[in-house]
Design an enzyme around this catalytic site. Structure first.
Site, mmCIF file in Angstrom:
data_model
loop_
_atom_site.group_PDB
_atom_site.id
_atom_site.type_symbol
_atom_site.label_atom_id
_atom_site.label_comp_id
_atom_site.label_asym_id
_atom_site.label_seq_id
_atom_site.Cartn_x
_atom_site.Cartn_y
_atom_site.Cartn_z
ATOM 1 N N ASP A 1 10.168 -4.342 -5.760
ATOM 2 C CA ASP A 1 9.137 -3.328 -5.502
ATOM 3 C C ASP A 1 9.404 -2.121 -6.393
ATOM 4 O O ASP A 1 10.522 -1.920 -6.880
ATOM 5 C CB ASP A 1 9.136 -2.891 -4.036
ATOM 6 C CG ASP A 1 8.027 -1.862 -3.745
ATOM 7 O OD1 ASP A 1 6.899 -2.050 -4.240
ATOM 8 O OD2 ASP A 1 8.287 -0.870 -3.048
ATOM 9 N N SER A 2 8.372 -1.297 -6.556
ATOM 10 C CA SER A 2 8.523 -0.067 -7.333
ATOM 11 C C SER A 2 9.495 0.897 -6.641
ATOM 12 O O SER A 2 10.032 1.789 -7.284
ATOM 13 C CB SER A 2 7.164 0.607 -7.476
ATOM 14 O OG SER A 2 6.649 0.898 -6.194
ATOM 15 N N CYS B 1 5.060 -5.795 -4.000
ATOM 16 C CA CYS B 1 4.371 -4.558 -4.368
ATOM 17 C C CYS B 1 2.948 -4.962 -4.750
ATOM 18 O O CYS B 1 2.766 -5.819 -5.629
ATOM 19 C CB CYS B 1 5.094 -3.930 -5.560
ATOM 20 S SG CYS B 1 4.252 -2.503 -6.259
ATOM 21 N N GLU C 1 7.747 8.088 0.633
ATOM 22 C CA GLU C 1 8.933 8.223 -0.243
ATOM 23 C C GLU C 1 9.709 9.506 0.071
ATOM 24 O O GLU C 1 10.912 9.574 -0.094
ATOM 25 C CB GLU C 1 8.514 8.211 -1.717
ATOM 26 C CG GLU C 1 8.002 6.859 -2.206
ATOM 27 C CD GLU C 1 9.104 5.905 -2.651
ATOM 28 O OE1 GLU C 1 10.121 6.355 -3.175
ATOM 29 O OE2 GLU C 1 8.925 4.681 -2.463
ATOM 30 N N CYS D 1 -0.628 -1.841 0.719
ATOM 31 C CA CYS D 1 0.495 -1.243 0.011
ATOM 32 C C CYS D 1 1.699 -1.402 0.924
ATOM 33 O O CYS D 1 1.613 -1.129 2.132
ATOM 34 C CB CYS D 1 0.215 0.234 -0.254
ATOM 35 S SG CYS D 1 1.659 1.111 -0.893
ATOM 36 N N HIS E 1 4.265 0.210 1.363
ATOM 37 C CA HIS E 1 4.816 1.422 1.982
ATOM 38 C C HIS E 1 4.135 1.750 3.322
ATOM 39 O O HIS E 1 4.688 2.472 4.139
ATOM 40 C CB HIS E 1 4.592 2.643 1.085
ATOM 41 C CG HIS E 1 5.556 2.758 -0.058
ATOM 42 N ND1 HIS E 1 5.602 1.847 -1.082
ATOM 43 C CD2 HIS E 1 6.492 3.694 -0.337
ATOM 44 C CE1 HIS E 1 6.529 2.221 -1.948
ATOM 45 N NE2 HIS E 1 7.086 3.336 -1.525
HETATM 46 N N1 DGL Z 1 4.573 -0.325 -2.607
HETATM 47 C C1 DGL Z 1 3.647 -0.346 -3.692
HETATM 48 C C2 DGL Z 1 2.458 -1.239 -3.389
HETATM 49 O O1 DGL Z 1 2.518 -2.083 -2.510
HETATM 50 C C3 DGL Z 1 3.086 0.983 -4.095
HETATM 51 C C4 DGL Z 1 4.026 2.071 -4.392
HETATM 52 C C5 DGL Z 1 3.809 2.709 -5.731
HETATM 53 O O2 DGL Z 1 2.766 3.328 -5.978
HETATM 54 O O3 DGL Z 1 4.697 2.543 -6.529
HETATM 55 O O4 DGL Z 1 1.441 -1.123 -4.040
#
Ligand code: DGL
Length: 276
Positions: free
Chosen positions: A12-13, A75, A160, A194, A196
């Site tokens: 993931d990012s 992600c 975050e 997403c 997150h």
């Molecule tokens: N967790 C990432 C997703 O599912 C998004 C986070 C980011 O913008 O890096 O898209």
């Protein structure tokens, strides 16, 4: 061709993919895993197609170097902007026997059984919404389903920065849900597109009218992975077992350790890596 067995890679990012890893380990506890968070370059959601593709490819290469036969892009932004190119262009010469899977398809597959009104909303990063991956994938499987997307640019920073439970988060959580439902009041299913967003679940639930189903991705991704491994012996036999998990980050180890504990409710050991 390298057919050595190794752990399953989860990328993931940042920290969001930990919500997916958690559900995967619940359903498939026997395997070994490596989680890689590109925390130094997060967020990806506001970056261009080309940049997300390059960053994601670097991460996949790193996980292949570390012996992963299978990598999950946990992600949505990376799945939307990089998965297809990696599968079609890079994999054949990089590691033709390895596999890279994303999180959008497993989520989309579940949707047809959930929505009754056939109106679905997607809450995600600007990158995922602009890619139109969700409407395109949903239309392929369920042509009768109407899809409306809403970019939520403030949600990843709230998570975050560990502000997801703070009173200040309420304003932004409500804002995007209201805007989406104003665009399509017939929506009965909301995809949290997403990884997150499960951290914001309590507030998302608070501002979503009763009767609308919230779909977080973890359990669907985990179930599809289980099914995938049961159908692909050539990959399954190359996934090592033992139940271990190694954590890697491109940012400071201390920062990752502290935040990962919030996501996973457990202490983790982490090492720093460089992606290039
Ligand atoms: N967790 C990432 C997703 O599912 C998004 C986070 C980011 O913008 O890096 O898209």
């Amino acid at each position: 061709m390298n057919l050595q067995p190794g752990p399953i890679g989860v990328f993931d990012s940042g920290y969001g993919g930990l919500t997916i890893l958690d559900k995967i380990r619940e359903q498939l506890p026997q395997y070994n895993y490596i989680y890689l968070g590109d925390n130094a370059r997060t967020p990806y959601g506001t970056r261009s197609f080309e940049v997300v593709y390059q960053f994601t490819l670097q991460a996949v290469k790193k996980l292949f170097e570390l012996g992963c036969p299978l990598v999950i892009l946990a992600c949505n932004t990376a799945s939307a902007k990089a998965l297809r190119s990696i599968q079609q262009i890079d994999l054949p010469h990089l590691a033709p026997a390895n596999r890279v899977l994303g999180v959008i398809r497993p989520t989309v597959e579940a949707i047809g059984e959930i929505t009754r009104s056939r109106h679905v909303g997607v809450l995600a990063t600007a990158g995922t919404i602009l890619s139109r991956s969700y409407p395109l994938e949903i239309k392929k499987l369920y042509p009768d389903v109407e899809v409306t997307g809403m970019p939520c640019p403030m949600w990843v920073p709230l998570v975050e920065n560990q502000e997801y439970a703070s009173p200040g988060a309420d304003y932004f959580v409500r804002k995007y849900i209201d805007a989406l439902l104003e665009q399509d009041p017939l929506i009965d299913t909301l995809i949290l597109g997403c990884t997150h967003y499960p951290l914001l679940m309590e507030k998302i639930r608070r501002y979503t009218p009763a009767g609308i189903r919230l779909v977080a991705q973890g359990e669907y991704v985990a179930a599809r992975l289980k099914d995938y491994l049961s159908r692909h012996d050539e990959i399954r036999i190359r996934c090592t077992v033992g139940g271990t998990c190694r954590f890697l980050t491109t940012e400071s180890e201390d920062k990752f350790r502290e935040s990962a504990t919030v996501f996973l409710q457990q202490q983790v050991e982490v090492s720093r890596v460089v992606l290039e």
